[in-house]
Structures are given as C-alpha cells and as structure tokens.
Write a protein that holds these residues in place. Structure first.
Motif, PDB file in Angstrom:
ATOM      1  N   ILE A 193     -21.701  72.943   5.005  1.00  0.00           N
ATOM      2  CA  ILE A 193     -22.534  72.342   4.279  1.00  0.00           C
ATOM      3  C   ILE A 193     -23.760  71.551   5.133  1.00  0.00           C
ATOM      4  O   ILE A 193     -23.516  71.459   6.342  1.00  0.00           O
ATOM      5  N   GLY A 194     -24.793  71.208   4.576  1.00  0.00           N
ATOM      6  CA  GLY A 194     -25.797  70.680   5.125  1.00  0.00           C
ATOM      7  C   GLY A 194     -27.022  70.934   4.478  1.00  0.00           C
ATOM      8  O   GLY A 194     -27.378  71.769   3.624  1.00  0.00           O
ATOM      9  N   PRO A 195     -28.292  70.004   4.733  1.00  0.00           N
ATOM     10  CA  PRO A 195     -29.472  70.321   4.150  1.00  0.00           C
ATOM     11  C   PRO A 195     -30.035  71.699   4.733  1.00  0.00           C
ATOM     12  O   PRO A 195     -29.630  72.300   5.412  1.00  0.00           O
ATOM     13  N   ASN A 196     -31.184  71.935   3.688  1.00  0.00           N
ATOM     14  CA  ASN A 196     -31.965  73.246   4.191  1.00  0.00           C
ATOM     15  C   ASN A 196     -32.361  73.327   5.639  1.00  0.00           C
ATOM     16  O   ASN A 196     -32.675  72.140   6.106  1.00  0.00           O
ATOM     17  N   GLY A 197     -32.081  74.517   6.103  1.00  0.00           N
ATOM     18  CA  GLY A 197     -32.395  74.768   7.643  1.00  0.00           C
ATOM     19  C   GLY A 197     -31.556  73.949   8.635  1.00  0.00           C
ATOM     20  O   GLY A 197     -31.892  73.962   9.930  1.00  0.00           O
ATOM     21  N   GLU A 221     -23.112  81.264  -0.180  1.00  0.00           N
ATOM     22  CA  GLU A 221     -23.434  80.890  -1.321  1.00  0.00           C
ATOM     23  C   GLU A 221     -22.822  81.712  -2.593  1.00  0.00           C
ATOM     24  O   GLU A 221     -23.609  82.375  -3.458  1.00  0.00           O
ATOM     25  N   PRO A 222     -21.378  81.611  -2.663  1.00  0.00           N
ATOM     26  CA  PRO A 222     -20.899  82.341  -3.510  1.00  0.00           C
ATOM     27  C   PRO A 222     -21.211  82.095  -5.074  1.00  0.00           C
ATOM     28  O   PRO A 222     -20.826  82.882  -5.992  1.00  0.00           O
ATOM     29  N   VAL A 223     -21.488  80.873  -5.299  1.00  0.00           N
ATOM     30  CA  VAL A 223     -21.760  80.228  -6.824  1.00  0.00           C
ATOM     31  C   VAL A 223     -23.192  80.121  -7.286  1.00  0.00           C
ATOM     32  O   VAL A 223     -23.385  79.684  -8.170  1.00  0.00           O
ATOM     33  N   ALA A 224     -24.125  80.645  -6.327  1.00  0.00           N
ATOM     34  CA  ALA A 224     -25.467  80.419  -6.591  1.00  0.00           C
ATOM     35  C   ALA A 224     -25.863  81.284  -7.942  1.00  0.00           C
ATOM     36  O   ALA A 224     -25.341  82.388  -7.906  1.00  0.00           O
ATOM     37  N   VAL A 242     -14.696  80.998   5.563  1.00  0.00           N
ATOM     38  CA  VAL A 242     -15.788  80.099   5.411  1.00  0.00           C
ATOM     39  C   VAL A 242     -16.662  80.558   4.328  1.00  0.00           C
ATOM     40  O   VAL A 242     -17.249  81.531   4.047  1.00  0.00           O
ATOM     41  N   VAL A 243     -17.155  79.143   3.753  1.00  0.00           N
ATOM     42  CA  VAL A 243     -17.823  79.226   2.661  1.00  0.00           C
ATOM     43  C   VAL A 243     -19.064  78.318   2.987  1.00  0.00           C
ATOM     44  O   VAL A 243     -18.941  77.200   3.096  1.00  0.00           O
ATOM     45  N   VAL A 244     -20.140  79.091   2.793  1.00  0.00           N
ATOM     46  CA  VAL A 244     -21.478  78.019   2.897  1.00  0.00           C
ATOM     47  C   VAL A 244     -22.025  78.123   1.472  1.00  0.00           C
ATOM     48  O   VAL A 244     -21.920  78.554   0.750  1.00  0.00           O
ATOM     49  N   GLU A 245     -22.194  76.649   1.029  1.00  0.00           N
ATOM     50  CA  GLU A 245     -22.725  76.342  -0.336  1.00  0.00           C
ATOM     51  C   GLU A 245     -23.357  74.845  -0.624  1.00  0.00           C
ATOM     52  O   GLU A 245     -22.836  74.178   0.345  1.00  0.00           O
ATOM     53  N   HIS A 246     -24.155  75.079  -1.420  1.00  0.00           N
ATOM     54  CA  HIS A 246     -24.791  73.819  -1.918  1.00  0.00           C
ATOM     55  C   HIS A 246     -24.240  73.007  -3.053  1.00  0.00           C
ATOM     56  O   HIS A 246     -24.396  71.680  -3.104  1.00  0.00           O
ATOM     57  N   GLU A 292     -16.004  70.943  -2.826  1.00  0.00           N
ATOM     58  CA  GLU A 292     -14.654  70.047  -2.707  1.00  0.00           C
ATOM     59  C   GLU A 292     -13.394  70.661  -3.237  1.00  0.00           C
ATOM     60  O   GLU A 292     -12.218  70.383  -2.937  1.00  0.00           O
ATOM     61  N   ALA A 293     -13.606  71.370  -4.347  1.00  0.00           N
ATOM     62  CA  ALA A 293     -12.585  72.113  -5.022  1.00  0.00           C
ATOM     63  C   ALA A 293     -11.833  73.207  -4.216  1.00  0.00           C
ATOM     64  O   ALA A 293     -10.721  73.281  -4.367  1.00  0.00           O
ATOM     65  N   VAL A 294     -12.790  73.974  -3.373  1.00  0.00           N
ATOM     66  CA  VAL A 294     -12.255  75.198  -2.724  1.00  0.00           C
ATOM     67  C   VAL A 294     -12.123  74.687  -1.524  1.00  0.00           C
ATOM     68  O   VAL A 294     -11.144  75.617  -0.720  1.00  0.00           O
ATOM     69  N   ALA A 295     -12.611  74.046  -0.625  1.00  0.00           N
ATOM     70  CA  ALA A 295     -12.420  73.839   0.897  1.00  0.00           C
ATOM     71  C   ALA A 295     -11.209  72.922   1.352  1.00  0.00           C
ATOM     72  O   ALA A 295     -11.232  71.903   0.582  1.00  0.00           O
ATOM     73  N   ASP A 296     -10.324  73.222   2.430  1.00  0.00           N
ATOM     74  CA  ASP A 296      -9.527  72.419   2.776  1.00  0.00           C
ATOM     75  C   ASP A 296     -10.197  71.315   3.685  1.00  0.00           C
ATOM     76  O   ASP A 296     -10.138  70.135   3.644  1.00  0.00           O
ATOM     77  N   ARG A 297     -11.274  71.702   4.398  1.00  0.00           N
ATOM     78  CA  ARG A 297     -11.988  70.791   5.398  1.00  0.00           C
ATOM     79  C   ARG A 297     -13.621  71.136   5.386  1.00  0.00           C
ATOM     80  O   ARG A 297     -13.858  72.387   4.804  1.00  0.00           O
ATOM     81  N   VAL A 298     -14.476  70.368   5.532  1.00  0.00           N
ATOM     82  CA  VAL A 298     -15.943  70.752   5.646  1.00  0.00           C
ATOM     83  C   VAL A 298     -16.355  70.490   6.975  1.00  0.00           C
ATOM     84  O   VAL A 298     -15.982  69.561   7.653  1.00  0.00           O
TER      85      VAL A 298
END
Ligand SMILES: Nc1ncnc2c1ncn2[C@@H]1O[C@H](COP(=O)(O)OP(=O)(O)OP(=O)(O)O)[C@@H](O)[C@H]1O
Length: 236
Positions: A35-39, A162-165, A190-194, A200-206
């Motif tokens: 995760i993290g801000p745009n860019g 972004e699988p839930v965009a 590896v899941v990238v998502e905003h 929080e529900a899907v990842a073990d760590r961020v």
C-alpha cells in the motif's frame, strides 16, 4: 522460507527514482499487501517483478535461484509468476471455460487441465457461468474470472493489482474469500490495493511504500498506528 526476495531495487525514469534501493522478502504461504500513496512505486514494483520494467540496479529472486531482473516477461511467466492487471482483460468473445483454458496455458499437462479448470471455476464462484461469454459477465465477475485465469496456470507467485477497484462492498467481501482461497504453503501472493479495509481483511502483513522506499512493514494494525504512515498516507 522466502518465495520472493527483492534486494536493493532501484528503478529510474529519466531523473526520477520510482523505486529507491527497495528491499523486501515475501514468504511462501504469505499474502502481502503493498500500500501507499499515489506514485509511491507500487505498480512499478509489480512491473519489475513481472519483467515489464527493467531495474537500474538490484535483484529480484524467485525461490532459491532465479534472478527475475535478468529474465524476460515470458520466462518469468513460465517460472510461475502470474499477474492480474488492474483492468480486467478477459477475452470477451470466448466463454468463461475457454478463458480458463487460455489461463491454463499451452504448457499445462493434459492430465491436469480439467482439474485446474474445475478448481478455478469453483474458487471464482463461476461454475454456473462456465459456458457464458466472458464479455457478458458483470464487472466483478470479470475480475474474478481474471483471477481464476491466473490460478489455472498453477502459479508460485500471484501479483494482484487493485483487485477490488470498482467493486461493490458485497463483491469486495466476496473477493476477500476468493483471494484467501488462493493461499497455499508453496505460494506467495502480493496484493496492491487502496481499499484499506480490504487489505486488512486479506493480507497477513503489509508493506507501506512511500517515494520508492519502505515506510513500514508488518501488521496492518501497526501501519494504522504508525505516525509516518498516518502522515503520508492513511491520515489524508
Ligand atoms: N514509464 C514511466 N515513465 C516515467 N515515470 C513513470 C513511469 N511509470 C511510472 N512512473 C512514475 O513513477 C512513480 C511511481 O509510479 P507507480 O505507478 O509505480 O506508483 P503507484 O504507487 O502504483 O501509484 P498509484 O497508486 O497511483 O497507482 C510515479 O511518480 C509515476 O509517475
């Protein structure tokens, strides 16, 4: 054991450092949220892992020995690193099953093919839609089909951008179960998502990225409490 190790990775576009000496390790069996801000460099990281973008320096190692920064996109895919892009890119004029055949790939052992397709249909909840044209599916179902196409290739590493965009709350909740269902002791995801509740529900760590570097790594609860993460991302 680490399935994927990123060491001192830098990517430079012109004079701009999109990734700046980035290191991280993802364990087999783990689901890691990025995760993290745009860019911040999230998509660039996935692009280097999948061979689309070349690193200026550093390494990405798959398993014990394969250096992905020296491999072509096709070699990386053959090694079992598969990616779902942000926009669903299913084949609309083919049926759901035919899309999964393509996901399974030419290298899929014939004896495995039908088992993998049934597994992918089941995990994606698309059993009743197997003979439907993919172009007629709802947006959420297309996202799930594309994840199922990735699964049909029996990957060692799954990269999800972004699988839930664009999904509804109900579809997002269902996607949590779907992605948790992809987990295997010998597979890293590896899941990238905003969407932070989803992460929080899907990842073990961020891993929280900011300006191409790691700002935080650990449990999502810790990210929510970290002052720098709040300052540059979550608090905005
Ligand atoms: N091909 C490119 N040429 C030049 N700059 C690029 C290129 N690709 C990415 N960038 C820049 O690199 C930085 C990181 O981009 P990236 O897409 O990896 O960020 P991100 O964290 O995925 O952001 P977002 O959440 O908006 O998708 C951005 O400033 C972006 O403009």
């Amino acid at each position: 054991m680490s399935a994927l190790v990123v060491e001192s990775l830098s990517v430079v576009f012109g004079g701009f450092r999109a990734l700046d000496d980035l290191s991280l390790a993802i364990d087999a069996g783990e689901i890691r949220g990025v995760i993290g801000p745009n860019g911040a460099g999230k998509t660039t990281l996935l692009d280097v892992i999948s061979g689309i973008t070349r690193a200026r320096s550093g390494r990405v190692t798959l398993g014990e020995a394969i250096d992905l920064t020296r491999s072509s996109e096709a070699e990386i895919a053959r090694a079992g690193v598969r990616r779902k892009f942000q926009r669903p890119s299913v084949f609309p004029a083919l049926s759901v099953r035919e899309n999964l055949e393509i996901g399974c790939g030419a290298g899929c052992p014939p004896a495995e093919r039908s088992r993998r397709i049934v597994e992918a249909l089941t995990i994606a909840g698309l059993e009743s839609q197997a003979d439907r044209l993919a172009g007629l599916l709802a947006h959420g179902e297309k996202q799930w089909l594309e994840i199922a196409m990735v699964l049909a290739s029996d990957p060692r590493v799954i990269l999800l951008d972004e699988p839930v965009a664009g999904l509804s709350d109900e579809e997002t909740e269902r996607t949590v179960g779907l992605i948790r269902g992809l987990r295997r002791p010998d597979r890293a995801i590896v899941v990238v998502e905003h969407d932070m509740a989803f992460v929080e529900a899907v990842a073990d760590r961020v891993t929280v990225l900011h300006e191409g570097r790691t700002l935080y790594e650990g449990a999502m609860a810790g990210a929510r409490a970290a002052p720098r993460v709040i300052e540059v991302y979550l608090g905005r």
